[in-house]
Enzyme design. Structure first.
Site, PDB file in Angstrom:
ATOM      1  N   THR A  31     -48.918 -19.482  -5.934  1.00  0.00           N
ATOM      2  CA  THR A  31     -49.615 -20.780  -6.010  1.00  0.00           C
ATOM      3  C   THR A  31     -51.026 -20.613  -6.580  1.00  0.00           C
ATOM      4  O   THR A  31     -51.523 -21.494  -7.271  1.00  0.00           O
ATOM      5  CB  THR A  31     -49.695 -21.491  -4.635  1.00  0.00           C
ATOM      6  OG1 THR A  31     -50.295 -20.610  -3.700  1.00  0.00           O
ATOM      7  CG2 THR A  31     -48.330 -21.915  -4.129  1.00  0.00           C
ATOM      8  N   ASP A 109     -40.631 -16.409 -11.450  1.00  0.00           N
ATOM      9  CA  ASP A 109     -41.672 -16.616 -12.458  1.00  0.00           C
ATOM     10  C   ASP A 109     -42.053 -15.374 -13.256  1.00  0.00           C
ATOM     11  O   ASP A 109     -42.909 -15.443 -14.137  1.00  0.00           O
ATOM     12  CB  ASP A 109     -42.926 -17.205 -11.785  1.00  0.00           C
ATOM     13  CG  ASP A 109     -43.432 -16.344 -10.616  1.00  0.00           C
ATOM     14  OD1 ASP A 109     -43.207 -15.108 -10.611  1.00  0.00           O
ATOM     15  OD2 ASP A 109     -44.068 -16.922  -9.699  1.00  0.00           O
ATOM     16  N   HIS A 126     -33.476 -14.570  -6.512  1.00  0.00           N
ATOM     17  CA  HIS A 126     -33.093 -15.916  -6.938  1.00  0.00           C
ATOM     18  C   HIS A 126     -33.088 -16.053  -8.455  1.00  0.00           C
ATOM     19  O   HIS A 126     -33.262 -17.142  -8.991  1.00  0.00           O
ATOM     20  CB  HIS A 126     -34.025 -16.952  -6.292  1.00  0.00           C
ATOM     21  CG  HIS A 126     -33.841 -17.052  -4.801  1.00  0.00           C
ATOM     22  ND1 HIS A 126     -34.758 -17.605  -3.954  1.00  0.00           N
ATOM     23  CD2 HIS A 126     -32.813 -16.653  -4.009  1.00  0.00           C
ATOM     24  CE1 HIS A 126     -34.317 -17.544  -2.698  1.00  0.00           C
ATOM     25  NE2 HIS A 126     -33.144 -16.960  -2.711  1.00  0.00           N
ATOM     26  N   CYS A 162     -20.715 -22.678 -28.205  1.00  0.00           N
ATOM     27  CA  CYS A 162     -19.411 -23.194 -27.745  1.00  0.00           C
ATOM     28  C   CYS A 162     -19.508 -24.611 -27.167  1.00  0.00           C
ATOM     29  O   CYS A 162     -18.504 -25.149 -26.716  1.00  0.00           O
ATOM     30  CB  CYS A 162     -18.813 -22.244 -26.712  1.00  0.00           C
ATOM     31  SG  CYS A 162     -19.623 -22.349 -25.109  1.00  0.00           S
ATOM     32  N   SER A 201     -42.281 -19.077   3.499  1.00  0.00           N
ATOM     33  CA  SER A 201     -42.088 -19.756   4.779  1.00  0.00           C
ATOM     34  C   SER A 201     -40.945 -19.103   5.562  1.00  0.00           C
ATOM     35  O   SER A 201     -40.720 -19.416   6.713  1.00  0.00           O
ATOM     36  CB  SER A 201     -41.764 -21.234   4.533  1.00  0.00           C
ATOM     37  OG  SER A 201     -40.575 -21.343   3.769  1.00  0.00           O
TER      38      SER A 201
HETATM   39  P1  NAD Z   1     -41.758 -22.027   0.377  1.00  0.00           P
HETATM   40  O1  NAD Z   1     -42.143 -23.115  -0.540  1.00  0.00           O
HETATM   41  O2  NAD Z   1     -40.728 -22.219   1.394  1.00  0.00           O
HETATM   42  O3  NAD Z   1     -42.978 -21.443   1.140  1.00  0.00           O
HETATM   43  C1  NAD Z   1     -44.113 -21.042   0.508  1.00  0.00           C
HETATM   44  C2  NAD Z   1     -45.045 -20.584   1.605  1.00  0.00           C
HETATM   45  O4  NAD Z   1     -46.182 -20.061   0.941  1.00  0.00           O
HETATM   46  C3  NAD Z   1     -45.524 -21.726   2.522  1.00  0.00           C
HETATM   47  O5  NAD Z   1     -45.213 -21.397   3.861  1.00  0.00           O
HETATM   48  C4  NAD Z   1     -47.046 -21.796   2.298  1.00  0.00           C
HETATM   49  O6  NAD Z   1     -47.752 -21.884   3.513  1.00  0.00           O
HETATM   50  C5  NAD Z   1     -47.331 -20.442   1.672  1.00  0.00           C
HETATM   51  N1  NAD Z   1     -48.417 -20.433   0.700  1.00  0.00           N
HETATM   52  C6  NAD Z   1     -48.653 -21.328  -0.304  1.00  0.00           C
HETATM   53  N2  NAD Z   1     -49.730 -20.947  -1.021  1.00  0.00           N
HETATM   54  C7  NAD Z   1     -50.189 -19.799  -0.442  1.00  0.00           C
HETATM   55  C8  NAD Z   1     -51.267 -18.927  -0.727  1.00  0.00           C
HETATM   56  N3  NAD Z   1     -52.098 -19.133  -1.746  1.00  0.00           N
HETATM   57  N4  NAD Z   1     -51.438 -17.834   0.056  1.00  0.00           N
HETATM   58  C9  NAD Z   1     -50.595 -17.597   1.117  1.00  0.00           C
HETATM   59  N5  NAD Z   1     -49.562 -18.394   1.430  1.00  0.00           N
HETATM   60  C10 NAD Z   1     -49.349 -19.472   0.651  1.00  0.00           C
HETATM   61  O7  NAD Z   1     -41.401 -20.858  -0.596  1.00  0.00           O
HETATM   62  P2  NAD Z   1     -40.309 -19.844  -0.474  1.00  0.00           P
HETATM   63  O8  NAD Z   1     -40.112 -19.437   0.944  1.00  0.00           O
HETATM   64  O9  NAD Z   1     -40.598 -18.848  -1.493  1.00  0.00           O
HETATM   65  O10 NAD Z   1     -38.976 -20.661  -0.887  1.00  0.00           O
HETATM   66  C11 NAD Z   1     -38.896 -21.557  -1.945  1.00  0.00           C
HETATM   67  C12 NAD Z   1     -37.826 -21.188  -2.941  1.00  0.00           C
HETATM   68  O11 NAD Z   1     -38.130 -21.828  -4.169  1.00  0.00           O
HETATM   69  C13 NAD Z   1     -37.828 -19.743  -3.239  1.00  0.00           C
HETATM   70  O12 NAD Z   1     -36.599 -19.288  -2.874  1.00  0.00           O
HETATM   71  C14 NAD Z   1     -37.996 -19.597  -4.741  1.00  0.00           C
HETATM   72  O13 NAD Z   1     -36.762 -19.195  -5.307  1.00  0.00           O
HETATM   73  C15 NAD Z   1     -38.243 -20.946  -5.275  1.00  0.00           C
HETATM   74  N6  NAD Z   1     -39.566 -21.125  -5.915  1.00  0.00           N
HETATM   75  C16 NAD Z   1     -40.077 -20.190  -6.772  1.00  0.00           C
HETATM   76  C17 NAD Z   1     -41.321 -20.369  -7.345  1.00  0.00           C
HETATM   77  C18 NAD Z   1     -41.871 -19.309  -8.259  1.00  0.00           C
HETATM   78  O14 NAD Z   1     -41.108 -18.566  -8.859  1.00  0.00           O
HETATM   79  N7  NAD Z   1     -43.201 -19.188  -8.364  1.00  0.00           N
HETATM   80  C19 NAD Z   1     -42.059 -21.517  -7.074  1.00  0.00           C
HETATM   81  C20 NAD Z   1     -41.490 -22.483  -6.217  1.00  0.00           C
HETATM   82  C21 NAD Z   1     -40.252 -22.262  -5.635  1.00  0.00           C
END
Ligand code: NAD
Length: 257
Positions: A31, A109, A126, A162, A201
Site C-alpha cells: 500500500t 504485483d 495467487h 484462437c 489480514s
Molecule cells: P487484505 O486486504 O486482506 O489485508 C491487508 C492488510 O494489510 C490489512 O489488514 C491492513 O491492515 C494491512 N495494511 C495495509 N496497509 C499497510 C501498511 N502500510 N503497513 C502495514 N499493514 C498494512 O490483504 P491480503 O490479506 O493480502 O488479501 C487480499 C488478497 O488480494 C490477496 O490474496 C492478494 O492476492 C490480493 N491483492 C493483491 C494486491 C497486490 O498485489 N499488491 C493488492 C490487493 C489485493
C-alpha cells in the site's frame, strides 16, 4: 526504551538467532507503493462486490467478464506505476544477509522481484498480474498489451490466436491455488525457524494457514500489520504499524543502528 523499540529489538534478536527466515506478505506490504489493498476503507471491495468475480462466473458469462475487466483495468493502473517501498527493500536486505529462505506472497504485483529479491526465492501463491493467458490455447500475453487494448475501449479482450477467453494469470475466488507453489510454501513453512508476516489480514484461506503451519512446526512467528489480524494470538511478537517504517527500523537495529 519505548514499547515499539522493545518489540523491534525482539524481532531483530529473533532474526539474529535464525538461519531460515520466511517472509509472508499480503496486500499491506504494497500500500505504501500506492497499490490499495482490498479490504481497508477505500479498497477494491468497497467499490465492487467480490461475488461478481468468482471464476465460475467469469468463464460462464460475457457480462461477468466485462465487469471483471472493468475492475481489473482500474486495479492495474496503480500497480503498473508502482515502485517498491522501504518494506520490499528491507526484505531484499534480509536476502543479502543470507537470512532469507524465501518470500511467500499473496501479492500479484511483482514488487518483491522488482525490489531485487531473486525470482527463485519468491513464491507467488495467487499468481501474477503482469501476464494474461488464453484459457483455451494457453497463449501468454504481456499485461501491458492487454491493458492498452482495454484503454482503447475493448471491453472484453479475446485471444488473437484462437478467439478464446483471456484471463490475467492471477488466482480468482473459486479457483484453486497453484499446486506446485502451494506445496512448496507449506513444505518450507514446516522447515523454517522464523516466519515474519507483513501486511496481511490473514483472512484469505488457504494462504493464511501457512504461518500457522510454521508455528505448529516449531518456528517463531512475528506479525507486522497495521490492523489486528485473525492470528495475532498465535504470534510471538505482534507489531501494529506501517510495514515500511517497522521493517526499516528492524533492519537498522540488525545492522547495529
Ligand atoms: P487484505 O486486504 O486482506 O489485508 C491487508 C492488510 O494489510 C490489512 O489488514 C491492513 O491492515 C494491512 N495494511 C495495509 N496497509 C499497510 C501498511 N502500510 N503497513 C502495514 N499493514 C498494512 O490483504 P491480503 O490479506 O493480502 O488479501 C487480499 C488478497 O488480494 C490477496 O490474496 C492478494 O492476492 C490480493 N491483492 C493483491 C494486491 C497486490 O498485489 N499488491 C493488492 C490487493 C489485493
Amino acid at each position: 526504551m519505548s514499547n515499539l523499540e522493545e518489540l523491534i529489538q525482539k524481532v531483530a534478536d529473533l532474526i539474529r538467532q535464525s538461519e531460515k527466515v520466511i517472509v509472508f506478505t499480503g496486500a499491506g506490504v504494497s500500500t505504501e507503493s500506492g497499490i490499495p489493498d482490498f479490504r481497508s476503507p477505500g479498497g477494491v471491495w468497497q467499490k465492487y462486490n467480490p461475488e461478481d468475480f468468482y471464476y465460475q462466473k467469469f468463464i460462464s458469462s460475457e457480462e461477468s467478464r466485462e465487469k471483471y475487466w472493468k475492475m481489473s483495468r482500474e486495479f492495474y493502473e496503480p500497480l503498473k506505476n508502482a515502485q517498491p517501498n522501504a518494506a520490499h527493500r528491507s526484505i531484499v536486505e534480509l536476502e543479502k544477509m543470507g537470512k532469507l529462505d524465501c518470500v511467500i506472497t499473496q501479492n500479484v504485483d511483482n514488487l518483491h522481484q522488482r525490489a531485487g529479491n531473486s525470482p527463485e526465492k519468491v513464491i507467488e501463491l495467487h499468481g501474477t498480474a503482469i501476464s494474461v493467458s488464453c484459457l483455451t490455447c494457453r497463449k501468454k500475453y504481456a499485461r501491458e498489451e492487454i491493458q492498452s487494448r482495454l484503454l482503447r475501449g475493448v471491453r472484453v479482450p479475446k485471444c488473437d490466436q484462437c478467439g478464446g477467453i483471456l484471463k490475467p494469470d492471477t488466482v480468482s475466488f473459486g479457483q484453486s491455488m497453484p499446486p506446485r507453489e502451494t506445496e512448496e510454501a507449506f513444505h518450507r513453512a514446516r522447515n523454517c525457524d522464523l516466519m515474519i508476516v507483513i501486511g496481511s489480514s490473514l483472512a484469505v484461506q488457504p494462504a493464511a494457514a501457512i504461518p500457522l503451519e510454521a508455528r505448529e512446526s516449531g518456528a517463531k512467528l512475528v506479525i507486522i500489520n497495521r490492523d489486528p489480524t485473525y492470528h495475532d494470538s498465535y504470534a510471538d511478537v505482534v507489531i501494529h504499524g506501517s510495514a515500511g517504517e517497522v521493517m526499516s527500523k528492524i533492519l537498522n537495529r540488525l545492522k547495529g543502528g
